[in-house]
Write a protein that holds these residues in place. Structure first.
Motif, PDB file in Angstrom:
ATOM      1  N   TRP A 213     -62.725 142.268  49.682  1.00  0.00           N
ATOM      2  CA  TRP A 213     -61.540 142.989  49.244  1.00  0.00           C
ATOM      3  C   TRP A 213     -60.611 142.133  48.388  1.00  0.00           C
ATOM      4  O   TRP A 213     -59.933 142.646  47.498  1.00  0.00           O
ATOM      5  CB  TRP A 213     -60.807 143.561  50.453  1.00  0.00           C
ATOM      6  N   ARG A 214     -60.607 140.835  48.641  1.00  0.00           N
ATOM      7  CA  ARG A 214     -59.810 139.961  47.777  1.00  0.00           C
ATOM      8  C   ARG A 214     -60.318 140.054  46.335  1.00  0.00           C
ATOM      9  O   ARG A 214     -59.538 140.165  45.391  1.00  0.00           O
ATOM     10  CB  ARG A 214     -59.883 138.515  48.272  1.00  0.00           C
ATOM     11  N   ASN A 217     -59.686 143.769  44.897  1.00  0.00           N
ATOM     12  CA  ASN A 217     -58.278 143.997  44.561  1.00  0.00           C
ATOM     13  C   ASN A 217     -57.921 143.385  43.211  1.00  0.00           C
ATOM     14  O   ASN A 217     -57.229 144.007  42.390  1.00  0.00           O
ATOM     15  CB  ASN A 217     -57.369 143.405  45.639  1.00  0.00           C
ATOM     16  N   ARG A 218     -58.391 142.184  42.961  1.00  0.00           N
ATOM     17  CA  ARG A 218     -58.043 141.516  41.708  1.00  0.00           C
ATOM     18  C   ARG A 218     -58.772 142.120  40.516  1.00  0.00           C
ATOM     19  O   ARG A 218     -58.214 142.216  39.432  1.00  0.00           O
ATOM     20  CB  ARG A 218     -58.318 140.018  41.837  1.00  0.00           C
ATOM     21  N   SER A 220     -59.733 145.304  40.307  1.00  0.00           N
ATOM     22  CA  SER A 220     -59.126 146.614  40.033  1.00  0.00           C
ATOM     23  C   SER A 220     -57.735 146.449  39.429  1.00  0.00           C
ATOM     24  O   SER A 220     -57.326 147.232  38.568  1.00  0.00           O
ATOM     25  CB  SER A 220     -59.076 147.462  41.304  1.00  0.00           C
ATOM     26  N   TYR A 221     -56.996 145.422  39.849  1.00  0.00           N
ATOM     27  CA  TYR A 221     -55.686 145.135  39.258  1.00  0.00           C
ATOM     28  C   TYR A 221     -55.842 144.754  37.779  1.00  0.00           C
ATOM     29  O   TYR A 221     -55.081 145.236  36.917  1.00  0.00           O
ATOM     30  CB  TYR A 221     -55.014 144.004  40.025  1.00  0.00           C
ATOM     31  N   TRP A 233     -51.553 151.906  39.845  1.00  0.00           N
ATOM     32  CA  TRP A 233     -52.373 151.149  40.793  1.00  0.00           C
ATOM     33  C   TRP A 233     -51.552 150.746  42.005  1.00  0.00           C
ATOM     34  O   TRP A 233     -51.997 150.875  43.150  1.00  0.00           O
ATOM     35  CB  TRP A 233     -52.939 149.919  40.088  1.00  0.00           C
ATOM     36  N   ASN A 237     -51.919 151.964  46.070  1.00  0.00           N
ATOM     37  CA  ASN A 237     -52.147 150.989  47.134  1.00  0.00           C
ATOM     38  C   ASN A 237     -51.015 150.946  48.150  1.00  0.00           C
ATOM     39  O   ASN A 237     -51.216 150.472  49.270  1.00  0.00           O
ATOM     40  CB  ASN A 237     -52.377 149.601  46.524  1.00  0.00           C
ATOM     41  N   ARG A 277     -55.058 144.492  53.223  1.00  0.00           N
ATOM     42  CA  ARG A 277     -55.120 144.856  51.813  1.00  0.00           C
ATOM     43  C   ARG A 277     -53.731 145.131  51.253  1.00  0.00           C
ATOM     44  O   ARG A 277     -53.417 144.763  50.111  1.00  0.00           O
ATOM     45  CB  ARG A 277     -56.024 146.071  51.616  1.00  0.00           C
ATOM     46  N   ASP A 280     -52.139 141.892  50.571  1.00  0.00           N
ATOM     47  CA  ASP A 280     -52.759 141.252  49.420  1.00  0.00           C
ATOM     48  C   ASP A 280     -52.289 141.892  48.119  1.00  0.00           C
ATOM     49  O   ASP A 280     -52.062 141.203  47.122  1.00  0.00           O
ATOM     50  CB  ASP A 280     -54.280 141.355  49.536  1.00  0.00           C
ATOM     51  N   VAL A 281     -52.137 143.215  48.123  1.00  0.00           N
ATOM     52  CA  VAL A 281     -51.631 143.913  46.941  1.00  0.00           C
ATOM     53  C   VAL A 281     -50.206 143.459  46.627  1.00  0.00           C
ATOM     54  O   VAL A 281     -49.859 143.222  45.453  1.00  0.00           O
ATOM     55  CB  VAL A 281     -51.698 145.436  47.157  1.00  0.00           C
TER      56      VAL A 281
END
Length: 303
Positions: A213-214, A217-218, A220-221, A233, A237, A277, A280-281
């Motif tokens: 997921w790390r 997430n990056r 998709s960002y 985005w 989230n 998550r 992290d976001v």
């Protein structure tokens, strides 16, 4: 596309010899009757070319791709391939015997096609909490294709003509979303075939899931930022924590989990993963943190 096309199967690889062996063995059992080539695109595994070549044992052509990332590895495999149809899978995937037949059949009514993914566990009666979570939530490819408009690059069929016109995969972004959205923007039709199925091992531990997921997430960002959709985005989230309650019934009603212990474990991982998550976001949004293109690892499809 020719009535009986020449097919190239592209398999990116990085430091997973046992997975690659299972993948190549499964490809040897395909029911597709015509010859097809297999290209293993090694993402510069540090053990060296000869290590990978010995594991392949003549079952595929090997190409070394030094630019890091699953996207560049796939592109490198395509560059040395000769097929009219490109079939992509990952080195940790296990294609079902009818995978090629069904994927190519589905290309008769679409320009590019995503296939189904079955989550694999070693012992269904003794799964870890993370495996239980993965069995419920991992790889909902039908939803990705029909509702979110993309096909996972670990199970993708596309003609070479379409691939060349779309322009291949990019690195350091969610490559499957990016490729699919660029393809549909050019007017190409996305299809889905649940019969063109591969197996994918469930992640077993929390560190494995968090690392996945790390990365996702990056990626998709980066893709959202590239498209000027950073705040869309972020807003999506922000719903991660409320989604825990919304998705809990899916665990409780799942036929994939057979005991109360498995369901309790999956619920715990659901809550932990969504909270993690979310944090992290927030970290990404406050620091703008990105990640360099990683070496190939099992697919980048989120769940």
């Amino acid at each position: 596309m020719a009535s009986t096309p020449r097919v190239s199967v592209i398999v990116p690889h990085y430091r997973d010899i046992s997975g690659l062996d299972r993948c190549l063995e499964a490809l040897s059992r395909q029911t597709w009757r015509d010859p097809f080539e297999i290209i293993v695109a090694d993402n510069n595994s540090p053990e060296g070319e000869e290590w990978v070549r010995q594991a392949i044992r003549g079952r595929a052509q090997l190409v070394i791709v030094r630019e890091k990332g699953a996207g560049p590895a796939r592109n490198g495999g395509v560059a040395v391939s000769t097929g009219d149809v490109l079939a992509f899978t990952d080195c940790d995937c296990v294609p079902e015997p009818q995978w090629l037949v069904e994927g190519i059949r589905a290309l008769g009514s679409a320009d590019f096609v995503g296939g189904g993914v079955r989550v694999l566990v070693d012992d269904p009666a003794r799964v870890t909490a993370v495996e239980a979570f993965e069995r419920v939530f991992a790889f909902d490819m039908k939803q990705y294709a029909e509702k979110l408009g993309f096909a996972g690059s670990g199970n993708l069929f596309v003609s070479r003509k379409v691939f060349d016109e779309v322009g291949g995969f990019r690195s350091a972004v969610s490559e499957d979303r990016d490729f699919s959205w660029r393809a549909t923007a050019k007017g190409y039709k996305l299809g889905y075939s649940d019969l063109a199925q591969v197996g994918h091992p469930a992640r077993k531990t929390w560190p494995e899931l968090a690392a996945k997921w790390r990365r996702v997430n990056r990626e998709s960002y980066a893709l959202a930022t590239d498209k000027g959709q950073t705040w869309q985005w972020a807003l999506r989230n922000l719903l991660l924590i409320p989604s825990i309650a919304a998705h809990a019934p899916k665990v409780l009603l799942s036929r994939e989990l057979v005991t109360a212990r498995q369901k309790a474990g999956a619920l715990g991982v659901l809550a932990l993963s969504r909270i993690w998550r979310f944090g992290d976001v927030v970290r990404i949004l406050t620091t703008g943190e990105k990640v360099a293109a990683p070496a190939v690892e099992g697919g980048s499809v989120p769940h």
